[in-house]
Design a protein around this motif. Structure first.
Motif, PDB file in Angstrom:
ATOM      1  N   ALA A 176     -21.499  40.460 119.680  1.00  0.00           N
ATOM      2  CA  ALA A 176     -21.352  39.192 120.396  1.00  0.00           C
ATOM      3  C   ALA A 176     -20.875  39.431 121.825  1.00  0.00           C
ATOM      4  O   ALA A 176     -21.328  38.769 122.773  1.00  0.00           O
ATOM      5  N   PHE A 177     -19.985  40.411 121.999  1.00  0.00           N
ATOM      6  CA  PHE A 177     -19.511  40.770 123.338  1.00  0.00           C
ATOM      7  C   PHE A 177     -20.669  41.288 124.185  1.00  0.00           C
ATOM      8  O   PHE A 177     -20.850  40.873 125.337  1.00  0.00           O
ATOM      9  N   LEU A 178     -21.468  42.200 123.629  1.00  0.00           N
ATOM     10  CA  LEU A 178     -22.577  42.786 124.376  1.00  0.00           C
ATOM     11  C   LEU A 178     -23.626  41.733 124.724  1.00  0.00           C
ATOM     12  O   LEU A 178     -24.179  41.734 125.838  1.00  0.00           O
ATOM     13  N   ALA A 179     -23.898  40.820 123.783  1.00  0.00           N
ATOM     14  CA  ALA A 179     -24.872  39.761 124.049  1.00  0.00           C
ATOM     15  C   ALA A 179     -24.398  38.866 125.191  1.00  0.00           C
ATOM     16  O   ALA A 179     -25.182  38.502 126.077  1.00  0.00           O
ATOM     17  N   ALA A 180     -23.116  38.532 125.182  1.00  0.00           N
ATOM     18  CA  ALA A 180     -22.577  37.700 126.256  1.00  0.00           C
ATOM     19  C   ALA A 180     -22.590  38.445 127.585  1.00  0.00           C
ATOM     20  O   ALA A 180     -22.876  37.862 128.640  1.00  0.00           O
ATOM     21  N   ALA A 181     -22.277  39.758 127.554  1.00  0.00           N
ATOM     22  CA  ALA A 181     -22.293  40.548 128.784  1.00  0.00           C
ATOM     23  C   ALA A 181     -23.706  40.632 129.349  1.00  0.00           C
ATOM     24  O   ALA A 181     -23.901  40.568 130.575  1.00  0.00           O
ATOM     25  N   ARG A 182     -24.712  40.773 128.495  1.00  0.00           N
ATOM     26  CA  ARG A 182     -26.093  40.865 128.960  1.00  0.00           C
ATOM     27  C   ARG A 182     -26.543  39.592 129.664  1.00  0.00           C
ATOM     28  O   ARG A 182     -27.363  39.624 130.578  1.00  0.00           O
ATOM     29  N   GLU A 183     -26.008  38.456 129.221  1.00  0.00           N
ATOM     30  CA  GLU A 183     -26.382  37.173 129.806  1.00  0.00           C
ATOM     31  C   GLU A 183     -25.437  36.744 130.919  1.00  0.00           C
ATOM     32  O   GLU A 183     -25.636  35.690 131.517  1.00  0.00           O
TER      33      GLU A 183
END
Length: 280
Positions: A176-183
């Motif tokens: 979830a952290f990585l997905a938010a960082a990507r966006e």
């Protein structure tokens, strides 16, 4: 073999233990590397032929270096010891050993709740079996005072929230952290970060959810390239170069479904020692 070469060989034999002590004291691989390197500098400048117990001497030096680093890191003063208070009895050596074995990652979180002296007393005695007489010498206090400091730290560690044990549950939080960082999703990052999260790299430290989220949101491109991995046994991510070698990596400590510690690896030596395993 020349004396300098012999000394370097003996030091290298002690390096793993010294690094383990420093890492548990400081909670940072980079700072632990610095502390161990400082110990080598001091040894190389010393009258080493007069050192009877090199391992003990090096442990003392590394501990004092770590203590100085901790004291310079925090602005919170240590609570004075009450001279008429006796150390509280503990449940027994078996329970203490179990406690010490269980706090490897939890200690990264608990570190922030301990004073530097408490931290040193707990790490040296409970984790590395250094006698209180030697702990007291490092702290310039009496053995009874060192014992009391370790007792205080032990109580706080027992009462602290341990990191989540379920690796799959941790992976959900990290993903979830990585997905938010990507966006570049700042609010999404805040949802998975502990309010007191600490992010560390070789040459910087960032603390607090808002500051860490701002930093993560600015690296959307790198996050898109990141692959899931285990880094030092922790859930993490790694960015590979064109030849498939790790270029940078992150390791996450998850507590109560929130990320409490993020450790960044960018230096080749630290990347090679990080134990990176790609996860399909």
């Amino acid at each position: 073999m020349s004396h300098p070469d012999f000394l370097a060989e003996r030091f290298e034999a002690h390096r793993p233990r010294l690094h383990a002590v420093a890492y548990r004291m400081l909670g940072s691989f980079a700072e632990a590397d610095d502390a161990v390197q400082e110990a080598w500098f001091r040894l190389s400048r010393s009258q080493s032929r007069g050192i009877d117990n090199l391992g003990g001497w090096l442990t003392t030096v590394v501990s004092r270096v770590c203590l100085d680093m901790l004291r310079s890191r925090t602005s919170r003063g240590e609570e004075p010891l009450e001279p008429d208070r006796r150390p509280e009895p503990v449940a027994g050596p078996e329970q203490d050993a179990l406690l010490a074995d269980s706090v490897g990652v939890a200690l990264l979180v608990v570190l922030q709740t301990l004073t530097p002296a408490e931290r040193l007393a707990f790490v040296l005695h409970d984790l590395f079996a250094v006698p209180f007489e030697e702990v007291a010498a490092v702290l310039d206090r009496t053995p009874a005072a060192a014992r009391q400091l370790a007792s205080r730290a032990r109580r706080r560690v027992r009462g602290a929230q341990a990191p989540d044990a379920d690796l799959r549950r941790q992976r959900v939080v990290v993903d979830a952290f990585l997905a938010a960082a990507r966006e570049g999703d700042f609010e999404g990052l805040l949802k998975v970060l502990d309010p007191d999260v600490v992010a560390r790299a070789e040459n910087w430290v960032n603390a607090g959810a808002a500051a860490v989220a701002r930093g993560a949101a600015s690296f959307a491109h790198a996050a898109r390239q990141a692959r899931t991995a285990l880094v030092g046994g922790l859930p993490g991510a790694v960015v590979l170069d064109a030849e498939g070698r790790p270029e940078r990596a992150l390791a996450f400590t998850v507590v109560r479904d929130r990320i409490a510690v993020i450790e960044f690896f960018t230096e080749p030596g630290r990347l090679a020692a990080a134990g990176i395993v790609l996860v399909p």
